[in-house]
Design an enzyme around this catalytic site. Structure first.
Site, mmCIF file in Angstrom:
data_model
loop_
_atom_site.group_PDB
_atom_site.id
_atom_site.type_symbol
_atom_site.label_atom_id
_atom_site.label_comp_id
_atom_site.label_asym_id
_atom_site.label_seq_id
_atom_site.Cartn_x
_atom_site.Cartn_y
_atom_site.Cartn_z
ATOM 1 N N PRO A 292 0.795 -1.235 0.000
ATOM 2 C CA PRO A 292 0.000 0.000 0.000
ATOM 3 C C PRO A 292 0.826 1.283 0.000
ATOM 4 C CG PRO A 292 -0.048 -1.029 2.160
ATOM 5 C CD PRO A 292 0.662 -1.975 1.247
ATOM 6 N N LYS A 296 -1.553 2.467 -4.693
ATOM 7 C CA LYS A 296 -1.837 2.149 -6.087
ATOM 8 C C LYS A 296 -2.892 1.068 -6.320
ATOM 9 C CE LYS A 296 0.902 4.977 -8.191
ATOM 10 N NZ LYS A 296 0.220 6.254 -8.343
ATOM 11 N N TYR A 383 3.592 9.072 -8.497
ATOM 12 C CA TYR A 383 2.598 9.059 -7.419
ATOM 13 C C TYR A 383 1.222 9.477 -7.946
ATOM 14 C CZ TYR A 383 0.713 9.348 -2.720
ATOM 15 O OH TYR A 383 -0.056 9.136 -1.598
HETATM 16 C C1 PHB Z 1 -5.020 5.355 3.304
HETATM 17 O O1 PHB Z 1 -5.541 4.333 3.745
HETATM 18 O O2 PHB Z 1 -5.569 6.468 3.454
HETATM 19 C C2 PHB Z 1 -3.727 5.282 2.581
HETATM 20 C C3 PHB Z 1 -3.110 4.036 2.429
HETATM 21 C C4 PHB Z 1 -1.902 3.978 1.748
HETATM 22 C C5 PHB Z 1 -1.333 5.128 1.245
HETATM 23 C C6 PHB Z 1 -1.960 6.355 1.389
HETATM 24 C C7 PHB Z 1 -3.157 6.426 2.064
HETATM 25 O O3 PHB Z 1 -0.153 5.055 0.588
#
Ligand code: PHB
Ligand code: APR
Length: 388
Positions: A292, A296, A383
């Site tokens: 995570p 993505k 990103y």
């Molecule tokens: C989120 O759950 O808000 C979240 C998860 C992974 C990320 C960014 C946000 O890289």
């Protein structure tokens, strides 16, 4: 029952594909193993690339996202306790992101499916794929135990990492690429005002992330050993670890409170090639998994759906080439996001066997990023996501 496309799985990939095909006038049915309530209870990531936002607009499921989602121009990176780098995605890569939870995306997709009469069969058990190389069909059982059969031209395998679709492809017809990371993310939701910024932190105690869902709902994560269980993580322990890991200058206003959800997820990267076999086409987590760290997973599921829906629509209009080249069209973007998520993961986590040399190299990578406009632009364009 006869249909053009049998879609297995009603997560974001399967439901979005169903809605797109329905828009194009192509008959389909979606088969989901779980109940609707179960699917909606899963808490997942919450950052949408602008490409995904536009695709949801095309699907006409974007009204609530635009009302409740939070447009997001920047992210922050923290390291060595005091260093903080703010990256303005719009300035660097020309596009913002949208903070909007996957759970909300899924609710919006189901609401549209209800309104438009997209057939989704929930609690479809024992899904099996038949004659994938010839005249395909899918069988499943309904809650009473009766077996049903859907005959179709195309099967879309959107049933996630543990689904039946990828498993139906003989081992000799697929190549799998896997990298497992030696840690997980412990995530919590708490009904507290989130920090204004999305902050990714590399700290001596391990990775941490501050994110948000809405003005009164925060999402935070800390890296933890895979052997930990949530029982070992009281709320107090979580907050004190989080506060120790995020840069001190960013947490002065951090509001803590009881968690309303807490779970641990392992991190891994996975890709299967090709993403098709006979009349079966894989999309989303059925074909690939990303850690995570780059946010993505959902975005990649939606870009697969974009390519697959275009291919099915082209096929329906007499262009057989569309489907033949689906995997070749989807895979470059898949690998782009898989590589980026791997790179972000390597940059920001503490590895159990990390040597002092690797530690220095990691810190230098972050210092270089802070000093180089070219490095910042490179991170930002990945990103915010490459165009479909
Ligand atoms: C989120 O759950 O808000 C979240 C998860 C992974 C990320 C960014 C946000 O890289
Ligand atoms: N038969 C029918 N449905 C199945 C089966 C099966 N054998 N196996 C799994 N499913 C269903 C699951 O219950 C789930 O609802 O397929 C769906 C797959 O949904 P997701 O796992 O959400 O995968 P996908 O739609 O590809 O979305 C990817 O979800 O996991 C996150 O980070 C990931 O954000 C990404 C997104």
């Amino acid at each position: 029952m006869k249909t053009k496309v049998a879609i297995i799985g009603a997560g974001p990939a399967g439901t979005a594909l169903g809605l797109r095909l329905q828009q194009a006038g192509i008959d389909c049915v979606v088969l989901e193993r779980q109940s609707r309530e179960y699917v909606l209870s899963r808490i997942r990531a919450g950052i949408l690339e602008w490409e995904s936002v536009q695709f949801l607009e095309q699907l006409e499921v974007s009204t609530r996202m635009h009302a409740e989602g939070h447009r997001h121009d920047t992210i922050k990176l923290g390291w060595q306790a005091t260093k903080v780098l703010e990256l303005d995605m719009r300035a660097l890569a020309g596009k913002p992101m949208m903070a909007y939870g996957q759970t909300q995306v899924q609710e919006d997709l189901y609401a549209a499916a209800d309104e438009r009469g997209l057939p989704i069969v929930f609690e479809a058990g024992d899904v099996e794929l038949h004659d994938v190389l010839g005249s395909p069909s899918v069988t499943y059982t309904v809650p009473g135990g009766d077996q049903q059969r859907v005959e179709c031209d195309v099967i879309a395998g959107c049933d996630g990492f543990h689904g039946a679709s990828r498993a139906a492809v003989p081992e000799s017809a697929r190549t799998e690429y896997l990298k497992a990371y030696p840690f997980g993310w412990l995530g919590i939701l708490s009904e507290t005002p989130p920090l204004p910024a999305l902050i990714y932190a590399n700290s001596e105690q391990g990775f941490a992330l501050a994110s948000q869902r809405n003005p009164m709902l925060s999402r935070y994560y800390v890296q933890c050993p895979l052997t930990d269980s949530v029982d070992e993580w009281s709320d107090d322990r979580f907050w004190s670890e989080l506060l120790a890991r995020l840069p001190a200058s960013e947490v002065e206003d951090l509001v803590t409170g009881p968690s309303i959800e807490k779970s641990i997820a392992p991190l891994r990267s996975f890709v299967v090639e090709p993403m098709q076999w006979g009349n079966l086409y894989l999309a989303g987590d059925a074909a690939h998994i990303v850690p995570p760290t780059g946010a993505k997973g959902l975005n990649l599921a939606l870009s697969d759906v974009y390519y697959l829906s275009e291919a099915i629509i082209a096929d329906d209009r007499g262009d057989a080439d569309g489907l033949a080249s689906y995997s070749a069209r989807a895979l470059p973007r898949v690998w782009g996001s898989v590589r980026f998520s791997w790179w972000m993961t390597m940059l920001l986590h503490r590895f159990p066997d990390q040597t002092p040399f690797e530690q220095k190299a990691q810190e230098k990578d972050l210092d270089y990023l802070a000093a180089s406009a070219a490095a910042q632009t490179s991170l930002a364009e990945q990103y915010v996501g490459l165009p479909f």
